[in-house]
Motif scaffolding. Structure first.
Motif, PDB file in Angstrom:
ATOM      1  N   LEU A  88       2.040   1.080  -1.955  1.00 45.98           N
ATOM      2  CA  LEU A  88       0.881   0.199  -2.071  1.00 45.98           C
ATOM      3  C   LEU A  88      -0.110   0.393  -0.931  1.00 45.98           C
ATOM      4  O   LEU A  88      -1.320   0.533  -1.178  1.00 45.98           O
ATOM      5  CB  LEU A  88       1.325  -1.261  -2.176  1.00 45.98           C
ATOM      6  N   PRO A  89       0.341   0.430   0.339  1.00 42.49           N
ATOM      7  CA  PRO A  89      -0.630   0.696   1.411  1.00 42.49           C
ATOM      8  C   PRO A  89      -1.311   2.053   1.270  1.00 42.49           C
ATOM      9  O   PRO A  89      -2.501   2.183   1.574  1.00 42.49           O
ATOM     10  CB  PRO A  89       0.225   0.644   2.686  1.00 42.49           C
ATOM     11  N   GLY A  90      -0.595   3.058   0.774  1.00 42.15           N
ATOM     12  CA  GLY A  90      -1.208   4.369   0.590  1.00 42.15           C
ATOM     13  C   GLY A  90      -2.309   4.343  -0.445  1.00 42.15           C
ATOM     14  O   GLY A  90      -3.392   4.915  -0.244  1.00 42.15           O
ATOM     15  N   ALA A  91      -2.065   3.670  -1.566  1.00 44.85           N
ATOM     16  CA  ALA A  91      -3.088   3.563  -2.602  1.00 44.85           C
ATOM     17  C   ALA A  91      -4.281   2.763  -2.110  1.00 44.85           C
ATOM     18  O   ALA A  91      -5.435   3.096  -2.410  1.00 44.85           O
ATOM     19  CB  ALA A  91      -2.485   2.922  -3.857  1.00 44.85           C
ATOM     20  N   ALA A  92      -4.018   1.711  -1.340  1.00 46.34           N
ATOM     21  CA  ALA A  92      -5.110   0.894  -0.812  1.00 46.34           C
ATOM     22  C   ALA A  92      -5.976   1.697   0.153  1.00 46.34           C
ATOM     23  O   ALA A  92      -7.209   1.622   0.119  1.00 46.34           O
ATOM     24  CB  ALA A  92      -4.542  -0.343  -0.123  1.00 46.34           C
ATOM     25  N   ALA A  93      -5.344   2.481   1.012  1.00 45.59           N
ATOM     26  CA  ALA A  93      -6.098   3.276   1.986  1.00 45.59           C
ATOM     27  C   ALA A  93      -6.946   4.343   1.301  1.00 45.59           C
ATOM     28  O   ALA A  93      -8.023   4.702   1.795  1.00 45.59           O
ATOM     29  CB  ALA A  93      -5.135   3.920   2.978  1.00 45.59           C
ATOM     30  N   ALA A  94      -6.476   4.839   0.158  1.00 44.29           N
ATOM     31  CA  ALA A  94      -7.211   5.887  -0.538  1.00 44.29           C
ATOM     32  C   ALA A  94      -8.419   5.355  -1.301  1.00 44.29           C
ATOM     33  O   ALA A  94      -9.295   6.130  -1.677  1.00 44.29           O
ATOM     34  CB  ALA A  94      -6.268   6.624  -1.501  1.00 44.29           C
ATOM     35  N   ALA A  95      -8.456   4.042  -1.537  1.00 50.67           N
ATOM     36  CA  ALA A  95      -9.587   3.443  -2.259  1.00 50.67           C
ATOM     37  C   ALA A  95     -10.681   3.108  -1.251  1.00 50.67           C
ATOM     38  O   ALA A  95     -10.844   1.958  -0.831  1.00 50.67           O
ATOM     39  CB  ALA A  95      -9.122   2.203  -3.016  1.00 50.67           C
ATOM     40  N   GLY A  96     -11.449   4.104  -0.873  1.00 53.54           N
ATOM     41  CA  GLY A  96     -12.389   3.943   0.228  1.00 53.54           C
ATOM     42  C   GLY A  96     -13.532   2.989  -0.051  1.00 53.54           C
ATOM     43  O   GLY A  96     -14.172   2.500   0.891  1.00 53.54           O
ATOM     44  N   HIS A  97     -13.812   2.697  -1.308  1.00 51.89           N
ATOM     45  CA  HIS A  97     -14.921   1.798  -1.628  1.00 51.89           C
ATOM     46  C   HIS A  97     -14.496   0.335  -1.623  1.00 51.89           C
ATOM     47  O   HIS A  97     -15.330  -0.553  -1.839  1.00 51.89           O
ATOM     48  CB  HIS A  97     -15.493   2.152  -2.999  1.00 51.89           C
ATOM     49  N   LEU A  98     -13.209   0.079  -1.353  1.00 44.24           N
ATOM     50  CA  LEU A  98     -12.681  -1.280  -1.413  1.00 44.24           C
ATOM     51  C   LEU A  98     -12.107  -1.713  -0.077  1.00 44.24           C
ATOM     52  O   LEU A  98     -11.559  -0.896   0.689  1.00 44.24           O
ATOM     53  CB  LEU A  98     -11.567  -1.378  -2.467  1.00 44.24           C
ATOM     54  N   SER A  99     -12.219  -3.008   0.184  1.00 39.71           N
ATOM     55  CA  SER A  99     -11.450  -3.648   1.253  1.00 39.71           C
ATOM     56  C   SER A  99     -10.275  -4.341   0.569  1.00 39.71           C
ATOM     57  O   SER A  99     -10.459  -5.337  -0.133  1.00 39.71           O
ATOM     58  CB  SER A  99     -12.316  -4.661   2.013  1.00 39.71           C
ATOM     59  N   VAL A 100      -9.085  -3.797   0.746  1.00 39.43           N
ATOM     60  CA  VAL A 100      -7.927  -4.224  -0.037  1.00 39.43           C
ATOM     61  C   VAL A 100      -7.010  -5.090   0.814  1.00 39.43           C
ATOM     62  O   VAL A 100      -6.595  -4.693   1.904  1.00 39.43           O
ATOM     63  CB  VAL A 100      -7.154  -3.017  -0.590  1.00 39.43           C
ATOM     64  N   LEU A 101      -6.705  -6.275   0.307  1.00 39.98           N
ATOM     65  CA  LEU A 101      -5.708  -7.141   0.905  1.00 39.98           C
ATOM     66  C   LEU A 101      -4.407  -6.973   0.132  1.00 39.98           C
ATOM     67  O   LEU A 101      -4.424  -6.847  -1.091  1.00 39.98           O
ATOM     68  CB  LEU A 101      -6.138  -8.608   0.843  1.00 39.98           C
ATOM     69  N   ALA A 102      -3.305  -6.987   0.826  1.00 40.50           N
ATOM     70  CA  ALA A 102      -2.004  -6.850   0.168  1.00 40.50           C
ATOM     71  C   ALA A 102      -1.241  -8.151   0.286  1.00 40.50           C
ATOM     72  O   ALA A 102      -0.995  -8.649   1.390  1.00 40.50           O
ATOM     73  CB  ALA A 102      -1.208  -5.705   0.794  1.00 40.50           C
ATOM     74  N   ALA A 103      -0.869  -8.713  -0.841  1.00 40.17           N
ATOM     75  CA  ALA A 103      -0.054  -9.925  -0.864  1.00 40.17           C
ATOM     76  C   ALA A 103       1.415  -9.556  -0.674  1.00 40.17           C
ATOM     77  O   ALA A 103       1.810  -8.397  -0.816  1.00 40.17           O
ATOM     78  CB  ALA A 103      -0.245 -10.664  -2.186  1.00 40.17           C
ATOM     79  N   ALA A 104       2.210 -10.565  -0.379  1.00 40.32           N
ATOM     80  CA  ALA A 104       3.649 -10.367  -0.260  1.00 40.32           C
ATOM     81  C   ALA A 104       4.254 -10.135  -1.631  1.00 40.32           C
ATOM     82  O   ALA A 104       3.693 -10.543  -2.654  1.00 40.32           O
ATOM     83  CB  ALA A 104       4.293 -11.597   0.381  1.00 40.32           C
TER      84      ALA A 104
END
Length: 264
Positions: A88-104
């Motif tokens: 999940l953190p890897g996919a979030a980091a790759a989405a450069g146009h988004l600021s992604v928050l990760a829930a528990a």
């Protein structure tokens, strides 16, 4: 006369639910039904779905389809295993146009215990029907010890929900005990009225394996579109947003008196 215009409130960030994915055709249908419940509880919230593997859309594609801005990932996963900590953190980091928050992940939580108890009740098994009752909490398993700790905490919550009936976690892979080993240990302790709780969000390989390993027991179906699970998905979403907003409002500590003078 100049009328003042009220600023429109910013729309809430999309909720991106992250399912594991499965070759079982029932898995996508089950997850879709769960997210239908989530949408019915909060109709104004955009809810999307991405999968770690095996089903479309995969998580990177689901994130790529979102407009620039914020998004909140809510894992439909039950503990802190490899997918939660790495994929999940890897996919979030790759989405450069988004600021992604990760829930528990969903577990452990009392709402999860409520859903597990509800699925057990559907089998006709009753926690208070016998003094020799017990539950095997059948889970996928992980090499990450945090995942096992989360399953153990869920077992404690479910036991409390069932009035103190013993609940023993068991695993389909990567960890022990297995379902047969847990059942044997319970029988040796005099616990013969045993049921199987399915610690899975949706049908799949491991859920089916665990059920096969307990052929004569009351076996609950995976959690799926249970109302308590839908409420938990939204709770994790709200929790993630609240955490970020609290951090944004935190005051910046002032340097000790004289520190600026010494630095100049």
């Amino acid at each position: 006369m100049i009328s003042s215009l009220r600023a429109r409130p910013r729309p809430a960030p999309p909720l991106v639910a992250v399912a594991h994915g499965s070759r079982d055709p029932g898995a996508p249908r089950t997850v879709t039904a769960l997210l239908g419940l989530v949408r019915s509880l909060r109709p104004d919230l955009r809810v999307e779905l991405g999968h770690v593997e095996l089903n479309e859309p995969l998580l990177p594609a689901a994130l790529e389809a979102l407009p620039a801005g914020e998004a909140v990932l809510v894992p439909l996963l039950l503990g802190r295993g490899h997918h939660v900590k790495h994929d999940l953190p890897g996919a979030a980091a790759a989405a450069g146009h988004l600021s992604v928050l990760a829930a528990a992940p969903l577990g452990p939580h009392p709402l999860l215990a409520e859903a597990l108890a509800g699925r057990l009740a559907e089998t006709g098994w009753s926690a208070g029907a016998s003094r020799t009752g017990a539950v095997v909490l059948a889970a996928a398993g992980s090499r990450d010890p945090d995942s096992a700790r989360d399953a153990e905490r869920t077992a404690v919550l479910l036991s409390a929900r069932l009035g103190g009936v013993p609940v023993v976690p068991a695993y389909a892979s990567a960890a022990g005990p297995t379902v047969p080993e847990a059942l044997a240990a319970l029988r040796a302790a005099g616990r013969h009225d045993t049921a199987l709780a399915s610690y899975f969000t949706a049908p799949g390989l491991f859920a089916a394996r665990c059920a096969r390993e307990a052929p004569r027991l009351p076996a609950a179906r995976p959690l799926g579109a249970h109302p308590a699970l839908a409420r938990l998905v939204l709770h994790r979403y709200d929790e993630a947003l609240a955490r970020v907003r609290t951090a944004a409002r935190a005051p910046v500590p002032c340097p000790p008196r004289g520190a600026l003078a010494r630095a100049s």
